[in-house]
Scaffold this motif. Structure first.
Motif, PDB file in Angstrom:
ATOM      1  N   ASP A  32      -2.755  -6.245   9.028  1.00 17.87           N
ATOM      2  CA  ASP A  32      -2.506  -6.671   7.638  1.00 17.87           C
ATOM      3  C   ASP A  32      -3.436  -5.965   6.643  1.00 17.87           C
ATOM      4  O   ASP A  32      -3.911  -6.571   5.694  1.00 17.87           O
ATOM      5  N   ASP A  61       1.410  -7.473   4.622  1.00 15.22           N
ATOM      6  CA  ASP A  61       1.435  -8.647   5.502  1.00 15.22           C
ATOM      7  C   ASP A  61       2.528  -8.439   6.547  1.00 15.22           C
ATOM      8  O   ASP A  61       3.710  -8.619   6.264  1.00 15.22           O
ATOM      9  N   GLY A  64       2.294 -10.033   9.518  1.00 12.40           N
ATOM     10  CA  GLY A  64       2.149 -11.147  10.468  1.00 12.40           C
ATOM     11  C   GLY A  64       1.117 -10.848  11.546  1.00 12.40           C
ATOM     12  O   GLY A  64       1.135 -11.440  12.630  1.00 12.40           O
ATOM     13  N   ALA A 106      -2.143 -11.455  11.584  1.00 14.54           N
ATOM     14  CA  ALA A 106      -3.143 -12.506  11.845  1.00 14.54           C
ATOM     15  C   ALA A 106      -2.610 -13.478  12.891  1.00 14.54           C
ATOM     16  O   ALA A 106      -3.315 -13.848  13.839  1.00 14.54           O
ATOM     17  N   ALA A 107      -1.334 -13.875  12.751  1.00 16.65           N
ATOM     18  CA  ALA A 107      -0.740 -14.804  13.731  1.00 16.65           C
ATOM     19  C   ALA A 107      -0.649 -14.142  15.108  1.00 16.65           C
ATOM     20  O   ALA A 107      -0.871 -14.797  16.135  1.00 16.65           O
ATOM     21  N   ALA A 119      -3.439 -10.981   4.902  1.00 14.38           N
ATOM     22  CA  ALA A 119      -3.168 -12.071   5.867  1.00 14.38           C
ATOM     23  C   ALA A 119      -2.650 -13.315   5.152  1.00 14.38           C
ATOM     24  O   ALA A 119      -3.136 -13.676   4.081  1.00 14.38           O
ATOM     25  N   GLY A 160      -1.153 -17.495   9.320  1.00 19.41           N
ATOM     26  CA  GLY A 160      -1.928 -16.672  10.250  1.00 19.41           C
ATOM     27  C   GLY A 160      -3.390 -17.093  10.270  1.00 19.41           C
ATOM     28  O   GLY A 160      -4.023 -17.156  11.334  1.00 19.41           O
ATOM     29  N   LYS A 214      -3.790 -20.230  12.247  1.00 17.85           N
ATOM     30  CA  LYS A 214      -3.665 -19.955  13.691  1.00 17.85           C
ATOM     31  C   LYS A 214      -4.915 -19.256  14.227  1.00 17.85           C
ATOM     32  O   LYS A 214      -5.343 -19.510  15.345  1.00 17.85           O
TER      33      LYS A 214
END
Ligand code: NIG
Ligand code: FE
Length: 407
Positions: free
Chosen positions: A238, A242, A244, A246-247, A263, A267, A270
């Motif tokens: 990220d 973005d 995804g 971070a997730a 981020a 995310g 999580k």
């Protein structure tokens, strides 16, 4: 046993999560290991036979841990930086043949001796800026021959510097021009990773998961293979958009997710739950000029451990200075002094899975300590661009001192 006593202050995060500031303080250490930290009088009484060194008027903090660097590369991209100052974007420069592939060409052309010399001179600059541990990624080879060359250089560098180095395989940094993207991903998974594991060439595996680079699916597959082979996971995510990432870092139980400029909240939540450290790179963030910075406050408030690093590399951030990152981080991310100093030391140690050994001045930890000629640790932030570092102690030995040649 050595006692540094009468320090104006010893300022350090603690493993307990507290931040300790002691005035008129002392630290006792034996060879590499810290034995006691406390008020000067108490330490001097307890260690009467120790060698005593008066550090009156100085501030002591833990050595900096730079948990994200691309230390080994050939060539120079200062011209690209000047183009960026004139308004060209990182992505535009990369699309016209610059960027990571520019450095790949110069790195492939570099002999091991040349690349080692260059990395060593950069390590010297890091040391004199207070960095005592550095994570080093490969990633400018982009073929097994050249990725291996870089990881071997890091192994050799470990014996030539007083800084501790931690190796990361970043074969998935970009896609080399000579093979298709699909084939390169297969090479990373089927050929490079098993070799990295067999020859024990790296502790971590990293992937540049972002718009235009590795997709979420490719990153998942590479990282799962790396985990099967016993490597720990770090991810560039990220940074440009973005995606995804971070997730995904949380799903993969990565040790750290780095950049995180874009981020999202899901995310971040999580990451907190999966205890993934966030490594924020403020030098890169301002250099990219996207007008966005990682949502550091939201991360701290969600319970994510936030670290700061330089991202030292020839493209997005050519800085050896963790102090500069701390000053930028405090201003850009609205982190307070304690949070920022913790981010450059103990949380950075956690981001390379070393928080049991380094990152704070506490009994049992390695004696990696910086001595500053300032009256109060707040001057680390207050005096913009001027740093007053006097001595760097690494594993109990003076590794750099402003009045003497490096030891
Ligand atoms: O962390 N994002 C990917 N890698 C580096 C940039 C590398 C380069 O431009 O040479 C980074 O910003
Ligand atoms: Fe990076």
């Amino acid at each position: 046993m050595i006692v540094l006593h009468s320090a104006a202050q010893i300022a350090t995060p603690l493993d307990s999560g507290d931040f300790q500031i002691l005035n008129d303080a002392a630290i006792a250490y034996d060879n590499e290991t810290i034995k006691f930290v406390g008020p000067s009088k108490e330490v001097l009484d307890q260690f009467r036979k120790a060698k005593k060194i008066n550090v009156a008027g100085k501030v002591l903090i833990p050595g900096f841990v730079d948990s994200h660097t691309h230390l080994v590369f050939g060539g120079d991209r200062s011209q690209e930086y000047l183009m960026r100052l004139c308004g060209a974007t990182y992505q535009e420069i990369a699309a016209s043949g610059g960027g990571i592939l520019h450095t790949m060409r110069e790195t492939r052309a570099g002999s091991p001796d040349e690349l080692t010399e260059k990395a060593l001179s950069n390590l010297k600059l890091m040391l004199k800026n207070g960095t005592t541990t550095v994570e080093v990624k490969s990633g400018y080879g982009l073929s097994w021959e050249h990725e291996r060359k870089l990881l071997k250089i890091v192994e050799a560098l470990k014996k030539q510097t007083s800084i501790d180095l931690v190796s990361t395989f970043l074969g998935a940094h970009d896609f080399p021009p000579e093979v298709s993207r699909e084939n390169y991903v297969r090479q990373v998974i089927d050929e490079m990773l098993p070799q990295v594991a067999e020859e024990k060439l790296a502790e971590f595996c990293d992937v540049f998961c972002d718009q235009g680079y590795y997709s979420i699916e490719q990153t998942r597959e590479i990282s799962n293979r790396a985990k099967q082979l016993g490597l720990k996971i770090k991810l560039h995510v990220d940074e440009l958009a973005d995606v995804g990432g971070a997730a995904l870092a949380a799903e993969l139980k990565a040790v750290s997710a780095d950049h995180l400029i874009f981020a999202n909240d899901d995310g971040i939540r999580k990451m907190a739950k999966a205890k993934v450290c966030a490594v924020l790179l403020p030098g890169t963030s301002i250099g990219l000029k996207s007008g966005k910075h990682a949502p550091a406050r939201r991360m701290v408030e969600s319970g994510v451990r936030v670290a700061l690093a330089t991202d030292f590399n020839p493209g997005t951030c050519y800085s050896h200075s963790m102090l500069f990152m701390m000053q930028l981080g405090a201003l850009l991310y609205r982190l307070n002094a304690e949070e920022t100093l913790t981010a450059a030391t103990l949380n950075a140690a956690a981001a390379i899975d070393r928080s049991d050994q380094i990152g704070s001045l506490e009994p049992g930890k390695q004696m990696d300590c910086l001595v500053f000629d300032i009256p109060h640790y707040g001057y680390l932030f207050y005096n913009l661009g001027v740093y007053h570092l006097e001595t760097v102690i690494k594993r109990g030995k003076v590794a750099w001192n402003k009045n003497q040649k490096q030891g």
